[in-house]
Write a protein that holds these residues in place. Structure first.
Motif, mmCIF file in Angstrom:
data_model
loop_
_atom_site.group_PDB
_atom_site.id
_atom_site.type_symbol
_atom_site.label_atom_id
_atom_site.label_comp_id
_atom_site.label_asym_id
_atom_site.label_seq_id
_atom_site.Cartn_x
_atom_site.Cartn_y
_atom_site.Cartn_z
ATOM 1 N N TRP A 144 0.837 -1.201 0.000
ATOM 2 C CA TRP A 144 0.000 0.000 0.000
ATOM 3 C C TRP A 144 0.871 1.250 0.000
ATOM 4 O O TRP A 144 0.561 2.230 -0.675
ATOM 5 C CB TRP A 144 -0.929 -0.021 1.211
ATOM 6 C CG TRP A 144 -2.002 1.014 1.172
ATOM 7 C CD1 TRP A 144 -3.132 1.024 0.407
ATOM 8 C CD2 TRP A 144 -2.035 2.235 1.933
ATOM 9 N NE1 TRP A 144 -3.868 2.167 0.651
ATOM 10 C CE2 TRP A 144 -3.228 2.910 1.576
ATOM 11 C CE3 TRP A 144 -1.185 2.803 2.882
ATOM 12 C CZ2 TRP A 144 -3.572 4.132 2.145
ATOM 13 C CZ3 TRP A 144 -1.529 4.023 3.443
ATOM 14 C CH2 TRP A 144 -2.707 4.670 3.072
ATOM 15 N N VAL A 145 1.965 1.218 0.763
ATOM 16 C CA VAL A 145 2.920 2.324 0.717
ATOM 17 C C VAL A 145 3.470 2.475 -0.696
ATOM 18 O O VAL A 145 3.627 3.590 -1.209
ATOM 19 C CB VAL A 145 4.074 2.085 1.714
ATOM 20 C CG1 VAL A 145 5.129 3.185 1.589
ATOM 21 C CG2 VAL A 145 3.558 2.027 3.139
ATOM 22 N N GLY A 146 3.752 1.337 -1.350
ATOM 23 C CA GLY A 146 4.238 1.385 -2.722
ATOM 24 C C GLY A 146 3.245 2.040 -3.662
ATOM 25 O O GLY A 146 3.626 2.848 -4.519
ATOM 26 N N LEU A 147 1.966 1.720 -3.518
ATOM 27 C CA LEU A 147 0.940 2.337 -4.362
ATOM 28 C C LEU A 147 0.868 3.847 -4.120
ATOM 29 O O LEU A 147 0.721 4.629 -5.069
ATOM 30 C CB LEU A 147 -0.417 1.691 -4.085
ATOM 31 C CG LEU A 147 -0.575 0.229 -4.532
ATOM 32 C CD1 LEU A 147 -1.908 -0.331 -4.049
ATOM 33 C CD2 LEU A 147 -0.474 0.121 -6.050
ATOM 34 N N LEU A 148 0.976 4.264 -2.847
ATOM 35 C CA LEU A 148 0.967 5.701 -2.543
ATOM 36 C C LEU A 148 2.173 6.398 -3.173
ATOM 37 O O LEU A 148 2.054 7.517 -3.688
ATOM 38 C CB LEU A 148 0.970 5.915 -1.029
ATOM 39 C CG LEU A 148 -0.303 5.540 -0.270
ATOM 40 C CD1 LEU A 148 -0.129 5.850 1.212
ATOM 41 C CD2 LEU A 148 -1.516 6.277 -0.820
ATOM 42 N N LEU A 149 3.329 5.749 -3.134
ATOM 43 C CA LEU A 149 4.530 6.345 -3.729
ATOM 44 C C LEU A 149 4.379 6.474 -5.240
ATOM 45 O O LEU A 149 4.826 7.465 -5.837
ATOM 46 C CB LEU A 149 5.752 5.495 -3.388
ATOM 47 C CG LEU A 149 6.182 5.490 -1.914
ATOM 48 C CD1 LEU A 149 7.295 4.486 -1.688
ATOM 49 C CD2 LEU A 149 6.626 6.880 -1.480
ATOM 50 N N ILE A 150 3.757 5.477 -5.876
ATOM 51 C CA ILE A 150 3.532 5.555 -7.323
ATOM 52 C C ILE A 150 2.594 6.717 -7.651
ATOM 53 O O ILE A 150 2.845 7.496 -8.585
ATOM 54 C CB ILE A 150 2.957 4.226 -7.843
ATOM 55 C CG1 ILE A 150 4.018 3.124 -7.776
ATOM 56 C CG2 ILE A 150 2.450 4.368 -9.277
ATOM 57 C CD1 ILE A 150 3.492 1.744 -8.127
ATOM 58 N N ILE A 151 1.518 6.846 -6.869
ATOM 59 C CA ILE A 151 0.569 7.932 -7.107
ATOM 60 C C ILE A 151 1.236 9.291 -6.919
ATOM 61 O O ILE A 151 1.074 10.214 -7.734
ATOM 62 C CB ILE A 151 -0.648 7.788 -6.176
ATOM 63 C CG1 ILE A 151 -1.447 6.530 -6.539
ATOM 64 C CG2 ILE A 151 -1.539 9.022 -6.248
ATOM 65 C CD1 ILE A 151 -2.536 6.188 -5.547
ATOM 66 N N ALA A 152 2.028 9.421 -5.847
ATOM 67 C CA ALA A 152 2.619 10.719 -5.512
ATOM 68 C C ALA A 152 3.750 11.099 -6.460
ATOM 69 O O ALA A 152 3.752 12.200 -7.032
ATOM 70 C CB ALA A 152 3.129 10.697 -4.067
ATOM 71 N N PHE A 153 4.723 10.196 -6.641
ATOM 72 C CA PHE A 153 5.949 10.569 -7.348
ATOM 73 C C PHE A 153 5.919 10.245 -8.842
ATOM 74 O O PHE A 153 6.731 10.785 -9.594
ATOM 75 C CB PHE A 153 7.152 9.879 -6.705
ATOM 76 C CG PHE A 153 7.453 10.373 -5.320
ATOM 77 C CD1 PHE A 153 8.106 11.572 -5.126
ATOM 78 C CD2 PHE A 153 7.052 9.645 -4.217
ATOM 79 C CE1 PHE A 153 8.374 12.040 -3.848
ATOM 80 C CE2 PHE A 153 7.313 10.102 -2.932
ATOM 81 C CZ PHE A 153 7.967 11.309 -2.752
ATOM 82 N N SER A 154 4.997 9.385 -9.257
ATOM 83 C CA SER A 154 4.933 9.036 -10.681
ATOM 84 C C SER A 154 3.722 9.668 -11.360
ATOM 85 O O SER A 154 3.858 10.360 -12.365
ATOM 86 C CB SER A 154 4.894 7.505 -10.841
ATOM 87 O OG SER A 154 6.051 6.912 -10.284
ATOM 88 N N SER A 155 2.528 9.455 -10.782
ATOM 89 C CA SER A 155 1.314 9.970 -11.429
ATOM 90 C C SER A 155 1.157 11.474 -11.250
ATOM 91 O O SER A 155 0.867 12.200 -12.211
ATOM 92 C CB SER A 155 0.085 9.251 -10.862
ATOM 93 O OG SER A 155 0.169 7.865 -11.089
ATOM 94 N N MET A 156 1.369 11.969 -10.011
ATOM 95 C CA MET A 156 1.119 13.391 -9.737
ATOM 96 C C MET A 156 2.321 14.272 -10.086
ATOM 97 O O MET A 156 2.198 15.267 -10.783
ATOM 98 C CB MET A 156 0.730 13.570 -8.270
ATOM 99 C CG MET A 156 -0.580 12.874 -7.895
ATOM 100 S SD MET A 156 -0.969 13.003 -6.131
ATOM 101 C CE MET A 156 -1.132 14.774 -5.948
ATOM 102 N N LEU A 157 3.511 13.890 -9.598
ATOM 103 C CA LEU A 157 4.692 14.733 -9.803
ATOM 104 C C LEU A 157 5.478 14.364 -11.054
ATOM 105 O O LEU A 157 6.175 15.217 -11.613
ATOM 106 C CB LEU A 157 5.614 14.636 -8.573
ATOM 107 C CG LEU A 157 4.997 15.126 -7.252
ATOM 108 C CD1 LEU A 157 5.948 14.876 -6.091
ATOM 109 C CD2 LEU A 157 4.668 16.614 -7.348
#
Length: 316
Positions: free
Chosen positions: A146-159
Motif C-alpha cells: 500500500w505504501v508502494g501504491l501511494l509512492l507511485i501515485i505521488a511521485f509518478s502519477s502526480m509529480l
C-alpha cells in the motif's frame, strides 16, 4: 570456539536436509499436473505421456527427490518447465534485482530506526518518545504494497519525477537501476523501520542505566556520548537479531512489492512459477528462501558469540 562452530554447522546441514524434504513433498502434493498445464486440455494422452517422461514426472517420488538433491549438490538446480532454461540462471538473474532492493531497504531501515530508537530511549516518556511511538505503530500497521501504491501515485502519477515501475537493467547504468529500486525500497523499509525502532528503543532503555553507563557519565562524558559509545553497543544483540530476520523477510517477502512495481525479482519469479505450476522452479526458489533464513540465523548466532563473550563461555 571450534567445537561450537562445528555443532552449529552440523545443525545447519541437518536442518537444510529436512527442509528440502518437506519442500519437495509439499510441492509435489499440490493439485494439478505440470504437463497438462503446459499442453492444455486438448493434448492427446500420448503427447501428455511423452512430456511427462521428458520432464521426469513419470518417476517415483523418492527417485525424483534424490535426483533433485544430487543435482543441487553438483550445482545443477534443474531445468525450468516453463522457460526451458536452467533454474540456477533464473535465480541468479532475478537475485540481481532482489538482493540490491533488500540491501537498500535494510540500510534505509537502520538509518531511520536506530537513531530514532536511541533518541526515543533518551527522551523516555517525552514528546519525542511519543512521536517515535506513533511512527512505529503507523509504519508497522501499513502494508508495504500500500505504501508502494501511494509512492507511485505521488511521485509518478502526480509529480512525474520517477517511472511508475519496471527495471531498466544494470546495463542502463547504476543510477538508473538505483532510481528504479528507490520507491520499492522505501515501501519495504518503512514497516521494518517501525519494528526496528521499537526493538532499538527497548534494548537501549534496558542498558542505559547500567553501572558502566553511569560510570561513563561520572567520568565526564555527555549523556549522548555515553549512550552511543557504551549503551548502544551493549544493546546490539536484539538489534542484530531483528536485522537478520528483517533481511530474510525483505528477500523472501517482497512478492507483493515486486509485483506492484513490476520488478523482475525473485518474489515475482516465485509468483509466476506458482501460477504456471513450474514445480522445479518453485522447489528451488522456496529452498533458496528457506536456506537463506537458516543461514542468516546461523550468522546471527555467530554474531552473538562475537558480540558477547559470556555466550561463548556458556556454550562451551
Amino acid at each position: 570456539m571450534i567445537s561450537i562452530l562445528l555443532r552449529r554447522i552440523l545443525s545447519l546441514l541437518v536442518t537444510l536436509l529436512v527442509v528440502s524434504l518437506l519442500i519437495f513433498c509439499v510441492m509435489n502434493l499440490l493439485p494439478g499436473d505440470p504437463a497438462s498445464i503446459m499442453l492444455g486440455t486438448s493434448a492427446s494422452p500420448e503427447t501428455l505421456a511423452a512430456l511427462r517422461t521428458q520432464l521426469g514426472l513419470d518417476q517415483p517420488l523418492p527417485v525424483r527427490y534424490l535426483a533433485w538433491l544430487t543435482g543441487i549438490f553438483h550445482g545443477d538446480l534443474g531445468q525450468s518447465y516453463t522457460y526451458g532454461v536452467p533454474v540456477a540462471g533464473l535465480i541468479a538473474e532475478r537475485l540481481a534485482v532482489t538482493l540490491p532492493l533488500a540491501l537498500m531497504a535494510i540500510v534505509m531501515s537502520v538509518a531511520i530506526a536506530v537513531p530514532l530508537g536511541v533518541q526515543a530511549a533518551r527522551r523516555h516518556n517525552g514528546v519525542f518518545d511519543f512521536l517515535a511511538g506513533i511512527f512505529s505503530y503507523v509504519s508497522i500497521a501499513v502494508p508495504a504494497f500500500w505504501v508502494g501504491l501511494l509512492l507511485i501515485i505521488a511521485f509518478s502519477s502526480m509529480l512525474g519525477w520517477m517511472p511508475a515501475g519496471g527495471f531498466p537493467g544494470w546495463g542502463a547504468g547504476l543510477l538508473a537501476g538505483l532510481q528504479a529500486l528507490l520507491k520499492p525500497a522505501i515501501a519495504l523499509a518503512l514497516p521494518q523501520a517501525g519494528v526496528l525502532t521499537r526493538v532499538a528503543r527497548a534494548a537501549v532503555l534496558e542498558v542505559m542505566n547500567e553501572d558502566y553507563v553511569r560510570t561513563a557519565r561520572a567520568k565526564g562524558l555527555s549523556d549522548g556520548v555515553a549512550i552511543w559509545r557504551h549503551a548502544v553497543p551493549n544493546a546490539a544483540i536484539p538489534v542484530v537479531t531483528m536485522l537478520g530476520l528483517q533481511f530474510t523477510f525483505l528477500i523472501a517477502g517482497a512478492v507483493l512489492v515486486e509485483n506492484v512495481f513490476n520488478l523482475p525479482g525473485l518474489g515475482r519469479l516465485a509468483y509466476q512459477a506458482l501460477s504456471q505450476r513450474d514445480i522445479i522452479v518453485m522447489q528451488d526458489v522456496v529452498l533458496f528462501f528457506s536456506a537463506l533464513v537458516i543461514i542468516m540465523n546461523f550468522l546471527v548466532d555467530l554474531a552473538y558469540l562475537m558480540i558477547d563473550p559470556r555466550l561463548r563461555a556458556n556454550a562451551q
